[in-house]
Motif scaffolding. Structure first.
Motif: not given
Length: 72
Positions: A1-3, A17-23, A57-59
């Protein structure tokens, strides 16, 4: 899982701030209905973030090329 950490742009949590699972992100775009806030869409959820489209896009590790088109 990539957060990845983003900045929430939705009330009442704007600026937090919010952590999002970008998978599972399926779409990233500037939402013209929300003052061009960037939207991240997943299968079951979506978020408006304060980062610019270029920063998002960079993140995400993606390449962003702005293509200007004239509309007549």
């Amino acid at each position: 899982m990539k957060m990845i950490e983003f900045t929430n742009a939705s009330a009442p949590y704007e600026g937090t701030k919010i952590l999002i699972n970008v998978d599972h992100i399926v779409s990233v775009y500037e939402d013209l209905t929300k003052e061009k806030k960037v939207a991240l869409w997943a299968k079951d959820n979506y978020w408006h973030i304060e980062e610019t489209i270029e920063e998002a896009y960079n993140k995400l590790g993606l390449e962003y090329k702005h293509k200007k088109e004239e509309v007549n």
